[in-house]
Design a protein around this motif. Structure first.
Motif, PDB file in Angstrom:
ATOM      1  N   SER A  29       0.806  -1.217   0.000  1.00  0.00           N
ATOM      2  CA  SER A  29       0.000   0.000   0.000  1.00  0.00           C
ATOM      3  C   SER A  29       0.843   1.272   0.000  1.00  0.00           C
ATOM      4  O   SER A  29       0.310   2.369  -0.170  1.00  0.00           O
ATOM      5  CB  SER A  29      -0.950   0.004   1.198  1.00  0.00           C
ATOM      6  OG  SER A  29      -0.213  -0.076   2.401  1.00  0.00           O
ATOM      7  N   SER A  30       2.142   1.150   0.182  1.00  0.00           N
ATOM      8  CA  SER A  30       3.033   2.309   0.151  1.00  0.00           C
ATOM      9  C   SER A  30       3.529   2.636  -1.253  1.00  0.00           C
ATOM     10  O   SER A  30       4.199   3.646  -1.451  1.00  0.00           O
ATOM     11  CB  SER A  30       4.265   2.060   1.044  1.00  0.00           C
ATOM     12  OG  SER A  30       3.895   1.814   2.373  1.00  0.00           O
ATOM     13  N   TYR A  31       3.220   1.772  -2.214  1.00  0.00           N
ATOM     14  CA  TYR A  31       3.806   1.891  -3.540  1.00  0.00           C
ATOM     15  C   TYR A  31       2.805   2.321  -4.596  1.00  0.00           C
ATOM     16  O   TYR A  31       1.716   1.760  -4.715  1.00  0.00           O
ATOM     17  CB  TYR A  31       4.421   0.562  -3.970  1.00  0.00           C
ATOM     18  CG  TYR A  31       5.667   0.215  -3.196  1.00  0.00           C
ATOM     19  CD1 TYR A  31       5.587  -0.556  -2.038  1.00  0.00           C
ATOM     20  CD2 TYR A  31       6.915   0.667  -3.611  1.00  0.00           C
ATOM     21  CE1 TYR A  31       6.724  -0.854  -1.308  1.00  0.00           C
ATOM     22  CE2 TYR A  31       8.061   0.364  -2.897  1.00  0.00           C
ATOM     23  CZ  TYR A  31       7.948  -0.400  -1.755  1.00  0.00           C
ATOM     24  OH  TYR A  31       9.087  -0.690  -1.037  1.00  0.00           O
ATOM     25  N   TRP A  52      -0.261   5.300  -4.739  1.00  0.00           N
ATOM     26  CA  TRP A  52      -0.244   4.458  -3.555  1.00  0.00           C
ATOM     27  C   TRP A  52      -1.480   4.684  -2.693  1.00  0.00           C
ATOM     28  O   TRP A  52      -1.920   3.787  -1.987  1.00  0.00           O
ATOM     29  CB  TRP A  52       1.031   4.686  -2.753  1.00  0.00           C
ATOM     30  CG  TRP A  52       1.202   6.076  -2.217  1.00  0.00           C
ATOM     31  CD1 TRP A  52       1.626   7.178  -2.914  1.00  0.00           C
ATOM     32  CD2 TRP A  52       0.956   6.521  -0.894  1.00  0.00           C
ATOM     33  NE1 TRP A  52       1.651   8.275  -2.101  1.00  0.00           N
ATOM     34  CE2 TRP A  52       1.257   7.901  -0.855  1.00  0.00           C
ATOM     35  CE3 TRP A  52       0.518   5.893   0.281  1.00  0.00           C
ATOM     36  CZ2 TRP A  52       1.132   8.652   0.311  1.00  0.00           C
ATOM     37  CZ3 TRP A  52       0.401   6.638   1.442  1.00  0.00           C
ATOM     38  CH2 TRP A  52       0.703   8.007   1.435  1.00  0.00           C
ATOM     39  N   ARG A  53      -2.062   5.887  -2.788  1.00  0.00           N
ATOM     40  CA  ARG A  53      -3.295   6.169  -2.049  1.00  0.00           C
ATOM     41  C   ARG A  53      -4.533   5.644  -2.773  1.00  0.00           C
ATOM     42  O   ARG A  53      -5.631   5.715  -2.249  1.00  0.00           O
ATOM     43  CB  ARG A  53      -3.467   7.679  -1.862  1.00  0.00           C
ATOM     44  CG  ARG A  53      -2.436   8.351  -0.994  1.00  0.00           C
ATOM     45  CD  ARG A  53      -2.730   9.852  -0.934  1.00  0.00           C
ATOM     46  NE  ARG A  53      -1.726  10.603  -0.227  1.00  0.00           N
ATOM     47  CZ  ARG A  53      -1.760  10.857   1.063  1.00  0.00           C
ATOM     48  NH1 ARG A  53      -2.760  10.409   1.810  1.00  0.00           N
ATOM     49  NH2 ARG A  53      -0.803  11.576   1.639  1.00  0.00           N
ATOM     50  N   SER A  54      -4.353   5.165  -3.976  1.00  0.00           N
ATOM     51  CA  SER A  54      -5.457   4.707  -4.835  1.00  0.00           C
ATOM     52  C   SER A  54      -6.387   5.839  -5.246  1.00  0.00           C
ATOM     53  O   SER A  54      -7.474   5.570  -5.759  1.00  0.00           O
ATOM     54  CB  SER A  54      -6.296   3.621  -4.134  1.00  0.00           C
ATOM     55  OG  SER A  54      -5.503   2.527  -3.771  1.00  0.00           O
ATOM     56  N   ARG A  71      -6.509  -1.148  -8.342  1.00  0.00           N
ATOM     57  CA  ARG A  71      -5.705  -1.934  -7.400  1.00  0.00           C
ATOM     58  C   ARG A  71      -6.581  -2.475  -6.286  1.00  0.00           C
ATOM     59  O   ARG A  71      -7.595  -1.877  -5.925  1.00  0.00           O
ATOM     60  CB  ARG A  71      -4.548  -1.107  -6.842  1.00  0.00           C
ATOM     61  CG  ARG A  71      -4.912   0.034  -5.929  1.00  0.00           C
ATOM     62  CD  ARG A  71      -3.680   0.903  -5.611  1.00  0.00           C
ATOM     63  NE  ARG A  71      -2.679   0.187  -4.841  1.00  0.00           N
ATOM     64  CZ  ARG A  71      -1.399   0.558  -4.750  1.00  0.00           C
ATOM     65  NH1 ARG A  71      -0.981   1.626  -5.394  1.00  0.00           N
ATOM     66  NH2 ARG A  71      -0.548  -0.131  -4.014  1.00  0.00           N
ATOM     67  N   ASP A  72      -6.154  -3.618  -5.761  1.00  0.00           N
ATOM     68  CA  ASP A  72      -6.797  -4.256  -4.624  1.00  0.00           C
ATOM     69  C   ASP A  72      -5.693  -4.500  -3.603  1.00  0.00           C
ATOM     70  O   ASP A  72      -4.957  -5.494  -3.715  1.00  0.00           O
ATOM     71  CB  ASP A  72      -7.479  -5.557  -5.059  1.00  0.00           C
ATOM     72  CG  ASP A  72      -8.250  -6.232  -3.938  1.00  0.00           C
ATOM     73  OD1 ASP A  72      -8.000  -5.901  -2.773  1.00  0.00           O
ATOM     74  OD2 ASP A  72      -9.083  -7.086  -4.232  1.00  0.00           O
ATOM     75  N   ASN A  73      -5.581  -3.618  -2.647  1.00  0.00           N
ATOM     76  CA  ASN A  73      -4.490  -3.734  -1.680  1.00  0.00           C
ATOM     77  C   ASN A  73      -4.624  -4.980  -0.815  1.00  0.00           C
ATOM     78  O   ASN A  73      -3.626  -5.511  -0.335  1.00  0.00           O
ATOM     79  CB  ASN A  73      -4.416  -2.486  -0.810  1.00  0.00           C
ATOM     80  CG  ASN A  73      -3.817  -1.300  -1.543  1.00  0.00           C
ATOM     81  OD1 ASN A  73      -3.236  -1.446  -2.626  1.00  0.00           O
ATOM     82  ND2 ASN A  73      -3.967  -0.109  -0.986  1.00  0.00           N
ATOM     83  N   ALA A  74      -5.838  -5.454  -0.608  1.00  0.00           N
ATOM     84  CA  ALA A  74      -6.030  -6.674   0.176  1.00  0.00           C
ATOM     85  C   ALA A  74      -5.422  -7.881  -0.524  1.00  0.00           C
ATOM     86  O   ALA A  74      -5.037  -8.858   0.128  1.00  0.00           O
ATOM     87  CB  ALA A  74      -7.509  -6.906   0.429  1.00  0.00           C
ATOM     88  N   LYS A  75      -5.333  -7.811  -1.846  1.00  0.00           N
ATOM     89  CA  LYS A  75      -4.758  -8.913  -2.629  1.00  0.00           C
ATOM     90  C   LYS A  75      -3.370  -8.573  -3.147  1.00  0.00           C
ATOM     91  O   LYS A  75      -2.793  -9.331  -3.931  1.00  0.00           O
ATOM     92  CB  LYS A  75      -5.671  -9.252  -3.805  1.00  0.00           C
ATOM     93  CG  LYS A  75      -7.028  -9.795  -3.389  1.00  0.00           C
ATOM     94  CD  LYS A  75      -7.865 -10.160  -4.599  1.00  0.00           C
ATOM     95  CE  LYS A  75      -9.204 -10.743  -4.177  1.00  0.00           C
ATOM     96  NZ  LYS A  75     -10.048 -11.111  -5.348  1.00  0.00           N
ATOM     97  N   VAL A 101       5.005   8.165  -4.554  1.00  0.00           N
ATOM     98  CA  VAL A 101       5.009   9.164  -5.623  1.00  0.00           C
ATOM     99  C   VAL A 101       3.607   9.242  -6.206  1.00  0.00           C
ATOM    100  O   VAL A 101       2.776   8.359  -5.992  1.00  0.00           O
ATOM    101  CB  VAL A 101       6.020   8.828  -6.735  1.00  0.00           C
ATOM    102  CG1 VAL A 101       7.435   8.823  -6.191  1.00  0.00           C
ATOM    103  CG2 VAL A 101       5.693   7.485  -7.399  1.00  0.00           C
ATOM    104  N   THR A 102       3.338  10.303  -6.951  1.00  0.00           N
ATOM    105  CA  THR A 102       2.038  10.401  -7.596  1.00  0.00           C
ATOM    106  C   THR A 102       1.998   9.511  -8.840  1.00  0.00           C
ATOM    107  O   THR A 102       3.032   9.098  -9.364  1.00  0.00           O
ATOM    108  CB  THR A 102       1.738  11.843  -8.011  1.00  0.00           C
ATOM    109  OG1 THR A 102       2.645  12.209  -9.070  1.00  0.00           O
ATOM    110  CG2 THR A 102       1.888  12.810  -6.845  1.00  0.00           C
ATOM    111  N   ALA A 103       0.802   9.248  -9.284  1.00  0.00           N
ATOM    112  CA  ALA A 103       0.656   8.440 -10.493  1.00  0.00           C
ATOM    113  C   ALA A 103       1.312   9.138 -11.686  1.00  0.00           C
ATOM    114  O   ALA A 103       1.959   8.498 -12.511  1.00  0.00           O
ATOM    115  CB  ALA A 103      -0.823   8.191 -10.764  1.00  0.00           C
ATOM    116  N   GLN A 104       1.181  10.440 -11.764  1.00  0.00           N
ATOM    117  CA  GLN A 104       1.777  11.177 -12.879  1.00  0.00           C
ATOM    118  C   GLN A 104       3.305  11.158 -12.797  1.00  0.00           C
ATOM    119  O   GLN A 104       3.983  11.068 -13.810  1.00  0.00           O
ATOM    120  CB  GLN A 104       1.274  12.610 -12.901  1.00  0.00           C
ATOM    121  CG  GLN A 104       1.679  13.379 -14.141  1.00  0.00           C
ATOM    122  CD  GLN A 104       0.949  14.700 -14.290  1.00  0.00           C
ATOM    123  OE1 GLN A 104       0.092  15.026 -13.487  1.00  0.00           O
ATOM    124  NE2 GLN A 104       1.274  15.450 -15.320  1.00  0.00           N
TER     125      GLN A 104
END
Length: 125
Positions: A29-31, A52-54, A71-75, A101-104
């Motif tokens: 979840s940090s990535y 990383w924040r989705s 993304r599914d952080n649980a998986k 980092v941001t998605a951009q």
């Protein structure tokens, strides 16, 4: 974090594929996770990323409206849903991870922290 990409294959023009990037070890979840691709004889290019924040996603113009990243952080998994595929989407697709980092930003990072092995996508005409 270790990354493994799945889901490539052969599909006809207009078809769909879903790629998966599964992470192990580390705090997923940090990535921020990005997808890149490299076509034969061409340089690797950025395709899409999810923060990383989705909360944000980013796409290269050529795939906007056709590809969806989630993304599914649980998986510990990021998905790239690819619809309306074109022959020019043919490439080896790689997922990559960079922390906080941001998605951009993912598009512009020259030395991403972690890479997965590629999965080959072939779109026949």
């Amino acid at each position: 974090v270790q990354l493994q990409a799945y889901g490539g294959g052969l599909v006809q023009t207009g078809g769909s594929l879903r790629l998966s990037c599964v992470a192990s070890e580390g705090t997923f979840s940090s990535y921020t996770i990005g997808w890149f691709r490299q076509a034969p004889g061409k340089e690797r290019e950025f395709v899409s990323a999810i923060s990383w924040r989705s909360d944000t996603t980013y796409y290269v113009d050529s795939v906007k409206g056709r590809f969806t990243i989630s993304r599914d952080n649980a998986k510990n998994t990021v998905y790239l849903e690819m619809n309306s595929l074109k022959p020019e989407d043919t490439a080896v697709y790689y997922c990559a991870a960079e922390a906080y980092v941001t998605a951009q930003d993912m598009k512009h990072i020259n030395d991403v922290d972690y890479w997965g092995q590629g999965t080959k996508v072939t779109v026949s005409s």
